[in-house]
Design a protein around this motif. Structure first.
Motif, mmCIF file in Angstrom:
data_model
loop_
_atom_site.group_PDB
_atom_site.id
_atom_site.type_symbol
_atom_site.label_atom_id
_atom_site.label_comp_id
_atom_site.label_asym_id
_atom_site.label_seq_id
_atom_site.Cartn_x
_atom_site.Cartn_y
_atom_site.Cartn_z
ATOM 1 N N GLN A 81 -26.172 63.048 59.964
ATOM 2 C CA GLN A 81 -26.426 63.580 59.018
ATOM 3 C C GLN A 81 -27.038 64.986 58.824
ATOM 4 O OE1 GLN A 81 -28.517 61.015 56.267
ATOM 5 N NE2 GLN A 81 -28.040 58.955 56.975
ATOM 6 N N GLN A 136 -35.274 58.177 56.590
ATOM 7 C CA GLN A 136 -34.346 56.941 56.513
ATOM 8 C C GLN A 136 -35.262 55.735 56.356
ATOM 9 O OE1 GLN A 136 -31.509 57.417 59.755
ATOM 10 N NE2 GLN A 136 -30.257 58.639 58.462
ATOM 11 N N GLU A 174 -37.430 56.259 53.253
ATOM 12 C CA GLU A 174 -36.866 56.221 51.862
ATOM 13 C C GLU A 174 -36.797 54.543 51.475
ATOM 14 O OE1 GLU A 174 -33.560 59.115 50.047
ATOM 15 O OE2 GLU A 174 -32.918 57.809 51.668
ATOM 16 N N ASP A 229 -37.760 54.224 47.769
ATOM 17 C CA ASP A 229 -37.002 54.508 46.613
ATOM 18 C C ASP A 229 -36.943 53.543 45.423
ATOM 19 O OD1 ASP A 229 -34.924 56.486 45.616
ATOM 20 O OD2 ASP A 229 -33.856 54.381 45.707
ATOM 21 N N TYR A 251 -33.001 64.024 44.600
ATOM 22 C CA TYR A 251 -32.736 63.647 45.985
ATOM 23 C C TYR A 251 -32.741 62.256 46.296
ATOM 24 C CZ TYR A 251 -33.578 68.632 46.398
ATOM 25 O OH TYR A 251 -33.481 70.051 46.254
ATOM 26 N N ARG A 252 -32.082 61.516 45.484
ATOM 27 C CA ARG A 252 -32.062 59.983 45.720
ATOM 28 C C ARG A 252 -30.793 59.471 45.905
ATOM 29 N NH1 ARG A 252 -35.370 57.181 40.999
ATOM 30 N NH2 ARG A 252 -34.863 55.278 42.308
ATOM 31 N N PRO A 253 -30.622 58.487 46.787
ATOM 32 C CA PRO A 253 -29.172 57.950 46.891
ATOM 33 C C PRO A 253 -28.739 57.460 45.673
ATOM 34 C CG PRO A 253 -31.104 56.464 47.827
ATOM 35 C CD PRO A 253 -31.664 57.638 47.411
ATOM 36 N N ASP A 254 -27.234 57.701 45.532
ATOM 37 C CA ASP A 254 -26.616 57.167 44.491
ATOM 38 C C ASP A 254 -27.035 57.763 42.937
ATOM 39 O OD1 ASP A 254 -25.483 55.429 46.033
ATOM 40 O OD2 ASP A 254 -26.732 53.847 45.841
#
Length: 419
Positions: A23, A97, A100, A104, A114-117
């Motif tokens: 990543q 990882q 989060e 989250d 800066y958040r997934p999806d």
């Protein structure tokens, strides 16, 4: 057995470190204070990544100093960016990882950074909808947010989500890591600030503002009428009285967390279609910038009805930044290249600009690509001798003919921004 591998102190395995490096490699970035680049680590992962795993798993990992880089801002000042080493970024990614996944799910639906999806476009779309429904906006700017996060408060807030020893241990070490300034001197931690450039810094910022702002403002305003992308915050109010009440309350709330508003950049905006109201002793604006877009009243068409609404489009600051990037490329001096080679050089940049800024009111990008087309016309004059002593119009006309014959040569030509 003598050679039996003993159990490590912390539950970190080598696969986590390798996935974290992949990543970090995808995100790119320059080297830290040790000068080791991502390509060097990639060429010999055992030499550079195995020590990261071994030290993190045993608790003996200590980060190296953070390299300071000064980035010029549009207002003439400079923003300090901290660049950890590649090994430290990998270590931060391992902890990020893990952390989060724990935090989250607790974050507000109005937090997009800066958040997934979730993306900046989601925040802009939500802001657009709220601007159509509410007449007043508070454009908040926190003074030096990343430089003023209190370490003690930060650790207390992280402990509300996890008690994992290695997560708390390494976060505290990253917060206290010294900074190597541009002149080569080391600056020790002063008990506040997190490097704006570290992998874990955005997540720590979200945790801090989740308690300092998101949870609190959700009780002050019904239906969570705000958008937050990291430290960029927009609040929507229905009346001017409510706007002033919320603004004063935000000042007091941030003061509790040892933060303060930037008075010169925080502003009150009137978003209604009617004329701007005259409020005594209070300056009221009609537009504001958010994530590279300018929100201001524009003529729109909704369900066949033409009306005035506050909608986003690419900001002047973003246009200026794109034009500066094109200028730095010195396209007009690339006379040793053919036109298709220049198109290849510009392809990824141009597609990125259109994909981001063209999401809302793409037509407002005409000014950006008009400047780019004029720069290409300058390349034509420099490339072909027959145009050098003629008026620039003839070089531009030649470019027009090329765009008609090959409309997909440049990416912006494909979208209709032809000369």
């Amino acid at each position: 057995m003598i050679f039996e591998e003993r159990q490590k102190t912390h539950p970190i395995d080598r696969k986590q470190v390798w996935e974290a490096f992949k990543q970090v490699r995808a995100s790119g970035g320059s080297a830290g204070v040790d000068g080791t680049t991502i390509d060097v680590v990639r060429s010999n992962p055992r030499k550079y990544l195995y020590p990261v795993w071994s030290r993190m798993a045993s608790g003996s990992y200590f980060p190296k100093p953070v390299r300071q880089v000064l980035i010029p801002k549009s207002d003439g000042t400079k923003r300090s960016l901290g660049i950890p080493t590649v090994a430290d970024r990998v270590a931060q990614m391992v902890v990020k990882q893990k952390l989060e996944k724990l935090v989250d799910k607790h974050f507000s639906a109005c937090s997009f950074g800066y958040r997934p999806d979730l993306s900046a476009h989601d925040a802009i779309e939500r802001c657009r909808v709220h601007c159509m429904r509410h007449s007043w906006v508070i454009d908040l700017d926190i003074k030096g947010f990343f430089d003023n996060i209190d370490h003690e408060l930060m650790m207390q807030l992280v402990k509300r989500f996890t008690q994992e020893r290695y997560i708390l241990l390494y976060i505290e070490r990253w917060l206290k890591a010294p900074i190597r300034l541009t002149d080569g001197t080391l600056k020790e931690s002063e008990g506040r600030g997190t490097p704006q450039g570290g992998v874990i810094s955005p997540l720590l910022a979200n945790i801090f503002l989740h308690f300092a702002f998101d949870m609190w403002i959700g009780k002050q305003l019904p239906k969570e009428r705000f958008e937050r992308y990291a430290d960029d915050i927009i609040i929507h109010c229905s009346t001017f009285k409510e706007t002033m009440r919320i603004l004063e309350a935000v000042k007091l709330r941030l003061r509790e967390y040892k933060l303060e508003l930037n008075q010169s950049k925080t502003k009150i905006v009137y978003c209604h279609a009617s004329q701007k109201p005259q409020i005594p002793d209070q300056e009221v604006y009609r537009s504001f910038d958010f994530l590279g877009f300018t929100f201001k009243p524009r003529i729109i068409k909704t369900r066949g009805i033409i009306q005035v609404g506050t909608t986003p489009a690419i900001s002047r600051a973003s246009q200026k930044r794109i034009n500066e990037q094109c200028f730095k490329l010195k396209i007009h001096r690339m006379v040793h290249l053919t036109l298709d080679k220049i198109a290849i050089i510009l392809r990824s940049r141009t597609r990125g600009w259109i994909n981001y800024y063209g999401k809302f009111r793409r037509s407002d990008m005409h000014g950006v690509f008009r400047t780019l087309n004029f720069r290409l016309a300058r390349w034509v004059r420099n490339k072909y001798r027959r145009f050098r002593r003629k008026h620039w119009f003839f070089a531009y006309k030649w470019l027009v003919d090329v765009s008609q014959k090959f409309p997909s040569l440049f990416v912006h030509w494909e979208y209709g921004f032809r000369p």
